[in-house]
Design a protein around this motif. Structure first.
Motif, PDB file in Angstrom:
ATOM      1  N   LYS A  28      22.961  33.123  -7.513  1.00  0.00           N
ATOM      2  CA  LYS A  28      23.608  32.176  -8.422  1.00  0.00           C
ATOM      3  C   LYS A  28      24.322  31.051  -7.677  1.00  0.00           C
ATOM      4  CE  LYS A  28      24.273  35.392 -12.300  1.00  0.00           C
ATOM      5  NZ  LYS A  28      25.270  36.062 -13.187  1.00  0.00           N
ATOM      6  N   LEU A  29      25.008  31.405  -6.590  1.00  0.00           N
ATOM      7  CA  LEU A  29      25.713  30.379  -5.827  1.00  0.00           C
ATOM      8  C   LEU A  29      24.731  29.374  -5.232  1.00  0.00           C
ATOM      9  CD1 LEU A  29      28.261  29.189  -4.598  1.00  0.00           C
ATOM     10  CD2 LEU A  29      28.031  30.807  -2.690  1.00  0.00           C
ATOM     11  N   THR A  30      23.612  29.869  -4.729  1.00  0.00           N
ATOM     12  CA  THR A  30      22.611  28.982  -4.146  1.00  0.00           C
ATOM     13  C   THR A  30      22.019  28.057  -5.199  1.00  0.00           C
ATOM     14  OG1 THR A  30      22.083  30.685  -2.502  1.00  0.00           O
ATOM     15  CG2 THR A  30      20.483  28.902  -2.800  1.00  0.00           C
ATOM     16  N   ILE A  31      21.766  28.570  -6.380  1.00  0.00           N
ATOM     17  CA  ILE A  31      21.243  27.734  -7.468  1.00  0.00           C
ATOM     18  C   ILE A  31      22.250  26.648  -7.831  1.00  0.00           C
ATOM     19  CG2 ILE A  31      20.552  27.724  -9.897  1.00  0.00           C
ATOM     20  CD1 ILE A  31      19.427  30.543  -9.452  1.00  0.00           C
ATOM     21  N   ILE A  32      23.542  27.008  -7.828  1.00  0.00           N
ATOM     22  CA  ILE A  32      24.593  26.000  -8.079  1.00  0.00           C
ATOM     23  C   ILE A  32      24.539  24.916  -7.009  1.00  0.00           C
ATOM     24  CG2 ILE A  32      27.087  25.616  -8.102  1.00  0.00           C
ATOM     25  CD1 ILE A  32      27.381  28.387  -9.399  1.00  0.00           C
ATOM     26  N   LEU A  33      24.328  25.317  -5.754  1.00  0.00           N
ATOM     27  CA  LEU A  33      24.236  24.336  -4.671  1.00  0.00           C
ATOM     28  C   LEU A  33      23.011  23.431  -4.845  1.00  0.00           C
ATOM     29  CD1 LEU A  33      25.215  26.472  -1.544  1.00  0.00           C
ATOM     30  CD2 LEU A  33      26.584  24.735  -2.713  1.00  0.00           C
ATOM     31  N   PHE A  34      21.916  24.009  -5.348  1.00  0.00           N
ATOM     32  CA  PHE A  34      20.729  23.188  -5.623  1.00  0.00           C
ATOM     33  C   PHE A  34      21.057  22.092  -6.635  1.00  0.00           C
ATOM     34  CE2 PHE A  34      17.580  26.868  -4.585  1.00  0.00           C
ATOM     35  CZ  PHE A  34      17.811  26.674  -3.233  1.00  0.00           C
ATOM     36  N   TRP A  35      21.723  22.468  -7.717  1.00  0.00           N
ATOM     37  CA  TRP A  35      22.089  21.471  -8.736  1.00  0.00           C
ATOM     38  C   TRP A  35      23.184  20.537  -8.213  1.00  0.00           C
ATOM     39  CZ3 TRP A  35      18.741  20.427 -12.084  1.00  0.00           C
ATOM     40  CH2 TRP A  35      17.953  21.401 -12.694  1.00  0.00           C
ATOM     41  N   THR A  58      17.374  26.811   3.161  1.00  0.00           N
ATOM     42  CA  THR A  58      17.721  28.087   2.527  1.00  0.00           C
ATOM     43  C   THR A  58      16.575  29.084   2.647  1.00  0.00           C
ATOM     44  OG1 THR A  58      19.124  26.910   0.939  1.00  0.00           O
ATOM     45  CG2 THR A  58      18.463  29.154   0.368  1.00  0.00           C
ATOM     46  N   ARG A  59      15.366  28.621   2.402  1.00  0.00           N
ATOM     47  CA  ARG A  59      14.198  29.514   2.461  1.00  0.00           C
ATOM     48  C   ARG A  59      13.979  30.050   3.865  1.00  0.00           C
ATOM     49  NH1 ARG A  59       9.786  30.061  -1.108  1.00  0.00           N
ATOM     50  NH2 ARG A  59       8.109  31.257  -0.154  1.00  0.00           N
ATOM     51  N   VAL A  60      14.052  29.178   4.862  1.00  0.00           N
ATOM     52  CA  VAL A  60      13.844  29.608   6.244  1.00  0.00           C
ATOM     53  C   VAL A  60      14.949  30.570   6.685  1.00  0.00           C
ATOM     54  CG1 VAL A  60      13.843  28.810   8.644  1.00  0.00           C
ATOM     55  CG2 VAL A  60      12.528  27.568   6.923  1.00  0.00           C
ATOM     56  N   THR A  61      16.195  30.264   6.318  1.00  0.00           N
ATOM     57  CA  THR A  61      17.313  31.127   6.695  1.00  0.00           C
ATOM     58  C   THR A  61      17.142  32.531   6.136  1.00  0.00           C
ATOM     59  OG1 THR A  61      18.823  29.230   6.804  1.00  0.00           O
ATOM     60  CG2 THR A  61      19.815  31.424   6.551  1.00  0.00           C
ATOM     61  N   LEU A  62      16.748  32.619   4.874  1.00  0.00           N
ATOM     62  CA  LEU A  62      16.550  33.931   4.251  1.00  0.00           C
ATOM     63  C   LEU A  62      15.333  34.647   4.831  1.00  0.00           C
ATOM     64  CD1 LEU A  62      17.262  33.022   0.508  1.00  0.00           C
ATOM     65  CD2 LEU A  62      18.675  34.451   1.986  1.00  0.00           C
ATOM     66  N   GLY A  63      14.211  33.927   4.882  1.00  0.00           N
ATOM     67  CA  GLY A  63      12.967  34.554   5.309  1.00  0.00           C
ATOM     68  C   GLY A  63      13.000  35.057   6.737  1.00  0.00           C
ATOM     69  N   PRO A 110      10.333  30.395  -9.428  1.00  0.00           N
ATOM     70  CA  PRO A 110      11.699  30.816  -9.071  1.00  0.00           C
ATOM     71  C   PRO A 110      12.465  29.645  -8.464  1.00  0.00           C
ATOM     72  CG  PRO A 110      10.082  31.696  -7.524  1.00  0.00           C
ATOM     73  CD  PRO A 110       9.307  31.096  -8.639  1.00  0.00           C
ATOM     74  N   ALA A 111      13.788  29.766  -8.453  1.00  0.00           N
ATOM     75  CA  ALA A 111      14.644  28.659  -8.023  1.00  0.00           C
ATOM     76  C   ALA A 111      14.349  28.207  -6.605  1.00  0.00           C
ATOM     77  CB  ALA A 111      16.113  29.067  -8.143  1.00  0.00           C
ATOM     78  N   ILE A 112      14.002  29.148  -5.709  1.00  0.00           N
ATOM     79  CA  ILE A 112      13.755  28.795  -4.313  1.00  0.00           C
ATOM     80  C   ILE A 112      12.531  27.896  -4.188  1.00  0.00           C
ATOM     81  CG2 ILE A 112      12.228  30.706  -3.713  1.00  0.00           C
ATOM     82  CD1 ILE A 112      15.248  29.532  -1.621  1.00  0.00           C
ATOM     83  N   VAL A 113      11.685  27.861  -5.231  1.00  0.00           N
ATOM     84  CA  VAL A 113      10.491  27.021  -5.235  1.00  0.00           C
ATOM     85  C   VAL A 113      10.698  25.767  -6.077  1.00  0.00           C
ATOM     86  CG1 VAL A 113       8.032  26.891  -5.831  1.00  0.00           C
ATOM     87  CG2 VAL A 113       8.960  28.982  -4.823  1.00  0.00           C
ATOM     88  N   TRP A 114      11.323  25.902  -7.262  1.00  0.00           N
ATOM     89  CA  TRP A 114      11.441  24.704  -8.101  1.00  0.00           C
ATOM     90  C   TRP A 114      12.376  23.661  -7.502  1.00  0.00           C
ATOM     91  CZ3 TRP A 114      16.294  23.520  -9.261  1.00  0.00           C
ATOM     92  CH2 TRP A 114      17.203  24.460  -9.726  1.00  0.00           C
ATOM     93  N   ILE A 115      13.287  24.067  -6.622  1.00  0.00           N
ATOM     94  CA  ILE A 115      14.117  23.061  -5.960  1.00  0.00           C
ATOM     95  C   ILE A 115      13.258  22.183  -5.061  1.00  0.00           C
ATOM     96  CG2 ILE A 115      14.706  24.588  -4.024  1.00  0.00           C
ATOM     97  CD1 ILE A 115      16.866  21.800  -5.592  1.00  0.00           C
ATOM     98  N   LEU A 116      12.209  22.765  -4.475  1.00  0.00           N
ATOM     99  CA  LEU A 116      11.286  21.981  -3.660  1.00  0.00           C
ATOM    100  C   LEU A 116      10.422  21.076  -4.531  1.00  0.00           C
ATOM    101  CD1 LEU A 116      10.228  24.710  -1.068  1.00  0.00           C
ATOM    102  CD2 LEU A 116      11.905  22.879  -0.786  1.00  0.00           C
ATOM    103  N   HIS A 117      10.058  21.548  -5.723  1.00  0.00           N
ATOM    104  CA  HIS A 117       9.335  20.679  -6.661  1.00  0.00           C
ATOM    105  C   HIS A 117      10.195  19.479  -7.050  1.00  0.00           C
ATOM    106  CE1 HIS A 117       6.932  24.482  -8.043  1.00  0.00           C
ATOM    107  NE2 HIS A 117       6.490  23.984  -6.905  1.00  0.00           N
ATOM    108  N   LEU A 118      11.458  19.769  -7.328  1.00  0.00           N
ATOM    109  CA  LEU A 118      12.387  18.697  -7.689  1.00  0.00           C
ATOM    110  C   LEU A 118      12.501  17.688  -6.548  1.00  0.00           C
ATOM    111  CD1 LEU A 118      14.441  17.573  -9.719  1.00  0.00           C
ATOM    112  CD2 LEU A 118      16.160  19.082  -8.702  1.00  0.00           C
ATOM    113  N   ALA A 119      12.616  18.185  -5.327  1.00  0.00           N
ATOM    114  CA  ALA A 119      12.690  17.306  -4.167  1.00  0.00           C
ATOM    115  C   ALA A 119      11.443  16.448  -4.051  1.00  0.00           C
ATOM    116  CB  ALA A 119      12.880  18.143  -2.899  1.00  0.00           C
TER     117      ALA A 119
END
Length: 399
Positions: free
Chosen positions: A339-346, A324-329, A268-277
């Protein structure tokens, strides 16, 4: 009576968990620092300190350090199997940081001596935060404290560099004292920005990814050794040798990360953004090393391209992902990126590429000013939109 209790709880929610005030103020100062830096670079305002010193200090010891504390004050007790950090402890640190931050930005516009006072206040807050983490480390019951140990090592190096900065800056206000800034930059970049972020990421990202692969023996120690060599070579201006070490470290990290089998394309996006990082770290080191060799051989100026690839590609992407993950969790919401968060990731990746384009443009002698404006504006927009999306959650707990 119940109404009064509900109002009290709502008023106190902002300070109920350490990540909330640290993240909110970190975002605020990220925007303020970049606006002032941009206005100075464009000649609209004149700073009381040098532009480069303002840029690095504000990001290192005002912006990023508050994000680090927000995340670590929440997760470090879990790393160590310890009690949570008491509210009265972290609140004092939060407000001292804000006093230091306000004084720093006022001083940057008005007086070098106010800047010095602000730095001293910031150092005191920084020391209080590190001593708090060390206290958590000492009382922790976990038998495995290797990762918390290296996090403390990175923080201690940052604290010492903060102290050295203040001493050197104070001397420079009285005597003609130069050369200290070029020495302290690689220490802050390699150990505070890179190694501290790496120490947290190499523990948390495989955990979030459910990776079962064991890390290589002495993995963190090896990276630390590489960074020591890289830093020393940078201090003594052995550019080509430093570039070679960066490339070797990049290849070592890339091999290790691939071995972990993270499966970024199936996450999921909340994880692959960390992979990208995570993969930005070897990519930034590799590209930075290659550009440094070209820069040396052909006497070009890539405008700190390697540093910005690390800080924007690796560090900022990690912060946006973890933040983002900590704020949500910790607000009772599932860690799911909309969708907005995924846009911010990109959008974060667009910032990295726009800053790289600025470096290449400068090296080629084109000097298109709009590239600087684009990179700076993209940074400001990122944190403004992120705050609009998650600010209510952090301040009021609203979903």
């Amino acid at each position: 009576m119940s109404t009064f209790s509900a109002i009290t709880k709502k008023q106190n929610y902002f300070l109920s968990q350490p990540h909330q005030p640290f993240f909110v103020f970190g975002v605020l100062w990220a925007i303020v620092s970049m606006i002032l830096f941009t206005l100075s670079h464009k000649g609209v305002i004149t700073l009381a300190v040098s532009e480069n010193e303002f840029h690095l200090y504000s990001l290192a010891f005002i912006v990023f350090t508050q994000f680090f504390h927000g995340f670590l004050f929440t997760t470090f007790p879990r790393f160590c199997t310890s009690m949570t950090i008491p509210r009265e402890v972290y609140i004092r640190i939060v407000w001292l940081y804000q006093i230091a931050s306000v004084l720093f930005f006022i001083g940057s516009l008005a007086s070098q001596w106010i800047v010095l006072v602000a730095m001293c206040a910031g150092l005191f807050a920084h020391a209080m935060a590190i001593f708090t983490l060390h206290w958590v480390y000492k009382i922790g019951q976990s038998p495995l404290k290797q990762d918390p140990y290296w996090i403390l090592v990175a923080h201690t190096i940052a604290l010492v560099s903060h102290l050295v900065w203040i001493i050197a800056y104070g001397i420079s206000l009285i005597w003609d004292f130069h050369g200290w800034f070029e020495i302290i930059v690689p220490i802050i970049v390699n150990f505070f920005f890179v190694f501290l972020t790496f120490s947290v990421a190499q523990r948390m990202i495989p955990f979030f990814s459910h990776s079962q692969e064991a890390k290589s023996n002495y993995f963190v120690e090896t990276v630390f050794g590489f960074l020591i060599i890289k830093t020393l070579l940078a201090i003594f201006a052995f550019s080509v040798a430093e570039a070679v070490v960066s490339i070797l470290l990049a290849l070592y990290l890339l091999r290790e990360f691939l071995r972990w089998k993270l499966h970024p394309f199936h996450s999921p996006a909340i994880v692959w953004i960390l992979h990208l990082a995570l993969f930005w770290l070897p990519v930034a080191l590799l590209l930075g090393g290659i550009l440094q060799i070209i820069e040396t051989l052909y006497t070009l100026n890539f405008l700190f391209a390697g540093v910005h690839l690390l800080v924007l590609g690796f560090l900022t992407t990690v912060l946006i992902g973890f933040g983002t993950r900590v704020t949500l969790g910790h607000s009772g919401q599932p860690p799911h990126a909309d969708k907005l968060t995924i846009i911010l990731f990109w959008w974060t990746q667009i910032i990295v590429l726009s800053r790289l384009a600025l470096s290449i443009d400068t090296a080629l002698g084109a000097s298109h000013g709009w590239l600087f404006d684009a990179a700076a504006s993209a940074w400001i927009l990122l944190f403004m939109i992120w705050s609009l999306r998650y600010g209510k959650t952090l301040i009021f707990g609203q979903k």
